[in-house]
Write a protein that holds these residues in place. Structure first.
Motif, PDB file in Angstrom:
ATOM      1  N   ARG A   4       8.537  15.257 -58.253  1.00  0.00           N
ATOM      2  CA  ARG A   4       7.317  15.403 -57.274  1.00  0.00           C
ATOM      3  C   ARG A   4       7.276  16.747 -56.685  1.00  0.00           C
ATOM      4  O   ARG A   4       6.211  16.985 -55.826  1.00  0.00           O
ATOM      5  N   TYR A   5       7.856  17.534 -56.930  1.00  0.00           N
ATOM      6  CA  TYR A   5       8.053  19.063 -56.281  1.00  0.00           C
ATOM      7  C   TYR A   5       6.583  19.615 -56.500  1.00  0.00           C
ATOM      8  O   TYR A   5       6.362  20.652 -55.682  1.00  0.00           O
ATOM      9  N   LYS A   6       5.725  19.296 -57.748  1.00  0.00           N
ATOM     10  CA  LYS A   6       4.490  20.138 -57.806  1.00  0.00           C
ATOM     11  C   LYS A   6       3.449  19.596 -57.152  1.00  0.00           C
ATOM     12  O   LYS A   6       2.341  20.055 -57.267  1.00  0.00           O
ATOM     13  N   VAL A   7       3.643  18.228 -56.654  1.00  0.00           N
ATOM     14  CA  VAL A   7       2.369  17.295 -56.274  1.00  0.00           C
ATOM     15  C   VAL A   7       1.667  18.265 -54.982  1.00  0.00           C
ATOM     16  O   VAL A   7       0.524  18.033 -54.947  1.00  0.00           O
ATOM     17  N   PRO A   8       2.416  18.504 -54.043  1.00  0.00           N
ATOM     18  CA  PRO A   8       1.803  19.363 -52.934  1.00  0.00           C
ATOM     19  C   PRO A   8       0.695  20.406 -53.392  1.00  0.00           C
ATOM     20  O   PRO A   8       0.008  20.840 -52.547  1.00  0.00           O
ATOM     21  N   ASP A   9       1.086  21.115 -54.593  1.00  0.00           N
ATOM     22  CA  ASP A   9       0.115  21.783 -55.046  1.00  0.00           C
ATOM     23  C   ASP A   9      -0.874  21.584 -55.971  1.00  0.00           C
ATOM     24  O   ASP A   9      -1.584  22.217 -56.618  1.00  0.00           O
ATOM     25  N   GLY A  10      -1.188  20.204 -55.680  1.00  0.00           N
ATOM     26  CA  GLY A  10      -2.268  19.539 -56.454  1.00  0.00           C
ATOM     27  C   GLY A  10      -2.081  19.246 -58.038  1.00  0.00           C
ATOM     28  O   GLY A  10      -2.838  18.858 -58.884  1.00  0.00           O
ATOM     29  N   LYS A  11      -0.756  19.393 -58.485  1.00  0.00           N
ATOM     30  CA  LYS A  11      -0.218  18.962 -59.794  1.00  0.00           C
ATOM     31  C   LYS A  11       0.233  17.307 -60.044  1.00  0.00           C
ATOM     32  O   LYS A  11       0.529  16.873 -58.795  1.00  0.00           O
ATOM     33  N   VAL A  33       8.759  26.658 -52.830  1.00  0.00           N
ATOM     34  CA  VAL A  33       8.834  25.235 -53.177  1.00  0.00           C
ATOM     35  C   VAL A  33       8.505  24.516 -51.949  1.00  0.00           C
ATOM     36  O   VAL A  33       9.215  24.704 -50.892  1.00  0.00           O
ATOM     37  N   ALA A  34       7.675  23.421 -52.209  1.00  0.00           N
ATOM     38  CA  ALA A  34       7.455  22.780 -50.954  1.00  0.00           C
ATOM     39  C   ALA A  34       8.458  21.503 -50.535  1.00  0.00           C
ATOM     40  O   ALA A  34       9.250  21.471 -51.375  1.00  0.00           O
ATOM     41  N   ASN A  35       8.612  21.003 -49.351  1.00  0.00           N
ATOM     42  CA  ASN A  35       9.422  20.327 -48.768  1.00  0.00           C
ATOM     43  C   ASN A  35       8.598  18.963 -48.994  1.00  0.00           C
ATOM     44  O   ASN A  35       8.061  18.557 -48.175  1.00  0.00           O
ATOM     45  N   VAL A  36       9.203  18.013 -50.308  1.00  0.00           N
ATOM     46  CA  VAL A  36       8.598  16.867 -50.268  1.00  0.00           C
ATOM     47  C   VAL A  36       9.586  15.728 -49.662  1.00  0.00           C
ATOM     48  O   VAL A  36      10.696  15.636 -50.043  1.00  0.00           O
ATOM     49  N   PHE A  37       9.209  15.121 -48.511  1.00  0.00           N
ATOM     50  CA  PHE A  37      10.239  14.254 -47.723  1.00  0.00           C
ATOM     51  C   PHE A  37      10.891  13.168 -48.767  1.00  0.00           C
ATOM     52  O   PHE A  37      10.190  12.555 -49.672  1.00  0.00           O
ATOM     53  N   PRO A  38      12.266  13.206 -48.443  1.00  0.00           N
ATOM     54  CA  PRO A  38      13.074  13.766 -47.551  1.00  0.00           C
ATOM     55  C   PRO A  38      13.621  15.138 -47.760  1.00  0.00           C
ATOM     56  O   PRO A  38      14.711  15.351 -47.128  1.00  0.00           O
ATOM     57  N   HIS A  39      13.168  15.765 -48.748  1.00  0.00           N
ATOM     58  CA  HIS A  39      13.767  16.867 -49.067  1.00  0.00           C
ATOM     59  C   HIS A  39      13.620  18.203 -48.531  1.00  0.00           C
ATOM     60  O   HIS A  39      12.504  18.326 -48.221  1.00  0.00           O
ATOM     61  N   PHE A  80       5.984  17.400 -46.740  1.00  0.00           N
ATOM     62  CA  PHE A  80       4.952  16.666 -47.208  1.00  0.00           C
ATOM     63  C   PHE A  80       5.168  15.182 -47.341  1.00  0.00           C
ATOM     64  O   PHE A  80       6.530  14.952 -47.968  1.00  0.00           O
ATOM     65  N   TYR A  81       4.349  14.351 -47.068  1.00  0.00           N
ATOM     66  CA  TYR A  81       4.459  12.843 -47.216  1.00  0.00           C
ATOM     67  C   TYR A  81       3.639  12.434 -48.055  1.00  0.00           C
ATOM     68  O   TYR A  81       2.407  12.698 -47.889  1.00  0.00           O
TER      69      TYR A  81
END
Length: 304
Positions: free
Chosen positions: A208-215, A97-103, A299-300
């Motif tokens: 937002r947790y899937k957004v860094p994967d382009g979703k 799972v990607a780290n989407v700031f601030p998580h 990821f920001y």
């Protein structure tokens, strides 16, 4: 309790009478974490661990798949015999799972309630979407960072209805009954009062947790509002009824593996010899593979 990465040949932890046994290397495609009962017999955490720790008090068992602040997307392998925990794979790659700031990683101990199933053939009356074909998910908000494979007793406080790529994916909010502050938490509003910002962060995380994967961002039923304890318990009981139909072969589970050792009347019961053969066929435990450095990336991006 040290992991194989710490040099032990096997990781065995005693939790509520259950223990775990690692096979292959953590953070590998072959990695599996098998479960045993108090007598040392191999079991399925999906089917053989009871849903209730105390039915009279609506205290449920929870199988911890992902300790808080870690990134490896570990889950009960619903299609494997004995349903060990394994790391999810997408397009041949292990999922983190990607780290989407601030998580950072998962912001709760994350896992599932055994003997539940979100039926993909059942349209939920509240969300209008069918189930996601998994046991129901739990976000445990206590102060202790749990271990992968730990079985804990939790008090349910509420639920969030995530719509994940068109499927209903309930997220139960709960607290470990052994948490020092557990007695102060009895419903979802107690979380809002005593852990300000935590529920809002939970919605943000799932959105937002899937957004860094382009979703795209995920959606929610009820406009992202949390439902209370009574509503959540009713949802869990409904998924338990769906599981009972699954394990009795009264509904088609597709690729779900229903092999179990303890469910009375289930046509999928197997012997301990069969279960042991399943575990013995898995590769021996090895030291953990290194986690790829890109997993630590933050990821920001602008919120919509």
């Amino acid at each position: 309790m040290r992991s194989a990465a710490g040099g032990r040949a096997k990781r065995r932890g005693r939790m509520a009478g259950y223990s775990v046994e690692e096979r292959a290397a953590p953070h590998s495609l072959e990695y599996r974490l098998f479960f045993k009962d108090a007598a040392g017999r191999y079991i399925s955490p999906f089917h053989d661990i009871p849903i209730y720790a105390d039915a009279g008090k609506n205290v449920f068992n929870m199988v911890v798949e992902v300790p808080r602040w870690t990134n490896a997307k570990m889950e009960i392998a619903t299609k494997d015999p004995l349903n060990p925990i394994k790391q999810d794979v997408k397009k041949g790659k292990l999922r983190y799972v990607a780290n989407v700031f601030p998580h950072k990683g998962y912001i709760w101990n994350y896992g599932a309630i055994p003997q539940t199933w979100e039926d993909p053939g059942h349209k939920d009356e509240n969300t209008g979407c069918c189930g996601d074909n998994d046991p129901i998910d739990v976000c445990e908000i206590g102060s202790k960072v749990c271990s992968r494979g730990e079985v804990i007793k939790v008090k349910v406080l509420g639920t969030l209805a995530l719509i994940d790529e068109g499927e209903t994916d309930w997220k139960i909010i709960a607290i470990n009954v052994e948490d020092p502050e557990a007695d102060n938490y009895n419903d979802i509003n107690d979380v809002r009062r005593m852990k300000p910002g935590y529920l809002e962060a939970t919605v943000d995380w799932f959105r937002r947790y899937k957004v860094p994967d382009g979703k795209p961002e995920n959606q929610f039923a009820f406009n992202g509002e949390f439902k209370d304890k009574d509503f959540a318990v009713d949802v869990i009981k409904s998924t338990h009824e769906h599981w009972k139909a699954l394990i009795a072969k009264k509904t088609d589970g597709g690729e779900i593996n229903c092999t179990n050792l303890t469910v009375s009347g289930s046509p999928f019961c197997c012997s301990q010899e069969c279960a042991k053969a399943t575990v013995d066929a898995a590769p021996p435990c090895k030291a953990a593979n290194p986690i790829p450095p890109e997993v630590d990336k933050w990821f920001y991006y602008q919120k919509n």
